[in-house]
Scaffold this motif. Structure first.
Motif, PDB file in Angstrom:
ATOM      1  N   TYR A   1       1.729   3.966  -5.200  1.00  0.00           N
ATOM      2  CA  TYR A   1       0.604   4.602  -5.870  1.00  0.00           C
ATOM      3  C   TYR A   1       0.898   4.612  -7.363  1.00  0.00           C
ATOM      4  O   TYR A   1       2.048   4.530  -7.785  1.00  0.00           O
ATOM      5  N   GLU A   2      -0.157   4.681  -8.156  1.00  0.00           N
ATOM      6  CA  GLU A   2       0.005   4.655  -9.609  1.00  0.00           C
ATOM      7  C   GLU A   2       0.267   6.056 -10.142  1.00  0.00           C
ATOM      8  O   GLU A   2      -0.339   7.028  -9.688  1.00  0.00           O
ATOM      9  N   GLN A   3       1.196   6.141 -11.088  1.00  0.00           N
ATOM     10  CA  GLN A   3       1.467   7.381 -11.808  1.00  0.00           C
ATOM     11  C   GLN A   3       1.259   7.115 -13.294  1.00  0.00           C
ATOM     12  O   GLN A   3       1.529   6.018 -13.761  1.00  0.00           O
TER      13      GLN A   3
ATOM     14  N   SER B   1       6.779   4.279  -4.944  1.00  0.00           N
ATOM     15  CA  SER B   1       6.782   4.431  -3.489  1.00  0.00           C
ATOM     16  C   SER B   1       7.965   5.317  -3.137  1.00  0.00           C
ATOM     17  O   SER B   1       8.716   5.750  -4.023  1.00  0.00           O
TER      18      SER B   1
ATOM     19  N   SER C   1       0.815  -1.212   0.000  1.00  0.00           N
ATOM     20  CA  SER C   1       0.000   0.000   0.000  1.00  0.00           C
ATOM     21  C   SER C   1       0.851   1.266   0.000  1.00  0.00           C
ATOM     22  O   SER C   1       0.324   2.365  -0.144  1.00  0.00           O
TER      23      SER C   1
ATOM     24  N   TYR D   1       4.266   2.367 -10.998  1.00  0.00           N
ATOM     25  CA  TYR D   1       3.895   2.378  -9.587  1.00  0.00           C
ATOM     26  C   TYR D   1       5.089   2.882  -8.790  1.00  0.00           C
ATOM     27  O   TYR D   1       6.213   2.425  -8.982  1.00  0.00           O
TER      28      TYR D   1
END
Length: 165
Positions: A43-45, A56, A40, A54
């Motif tokens: 996050y998607e870009q 982090s 978690s 993805y």
């Protein structure tokens, strides 16, 4: 004195949790028929040149789908052929590795990007309609600690066919 001890204990626990990944639960992402389970913390870009990206604070995962329709006869390539072509086309010096009991090949390399040294673990996959290049990257200084994690994430990659959607 008691307050300082409590603050120290809380600080140590927070550091241990951060290093161990506490609070980062598994999270599955899906894009263009590819599924991958990361944490978690990702996050998607959106990137115009990539199928999926993805991010982090300590790693990035970039997926590129190359449809068989891009080149006549591409569907007849083996995974090893595609991997060799990928390594050659990108002027990389790397040995291919086969992950036991898995349907992908991986290779590693290092690159300097914007003056920073990065470590990459790249995987190649063949789905029903495309080849995929999925790259995991981190700072070179994190190479040793991230390699097994990258392989664990690579092991979760699956491809969704129209029949299973």
């Amino acid at each position: 004195m008691k307050k300082k001890l409590i603050a120290l204990v809380i600080g140590v626990v927070a550091c241990v949790c951060a290093l161990a990944g506490c609070g980062a639960t598994e999270k599955t992402f899906e894009k263009a028929g590819m599924r991958i389970t990361l944490t978690s913390a990702f996050y998607e870009q959106e990137h115009i040149a990539q199928t999926a990206t993805y991010v982090s604070s300590s790693a990035i995962v970039v997926a590129t789908k190359e449809s068989f329709t891009l080149l006549a006869g591409l569907e007849d390539y083996t995974l090893e052929d595609y991997t060799d072509l990928t390594i050659s086309a990108n002027n990389l010096t790397s040995d291919k590795n086969y992950r036991e009991n898995k349907d992908y090949i991986y290779f590693t390399y290092e690159r300097v990007v914007d003056g920073k040294d990065f470590f990459y673990l790249a995987t190649t996959h063949k789905s029903s309609d495309a080849f995929w290049l999925i790259q995991f990257a981190c700072n070179v200084s994190d190479k040793e600690s991230k390699t097994e994690t990258f392989l664990k994430w690579a092991d979760t990659i699956t491809f969704v066919t129209e029949a299973t959607v």
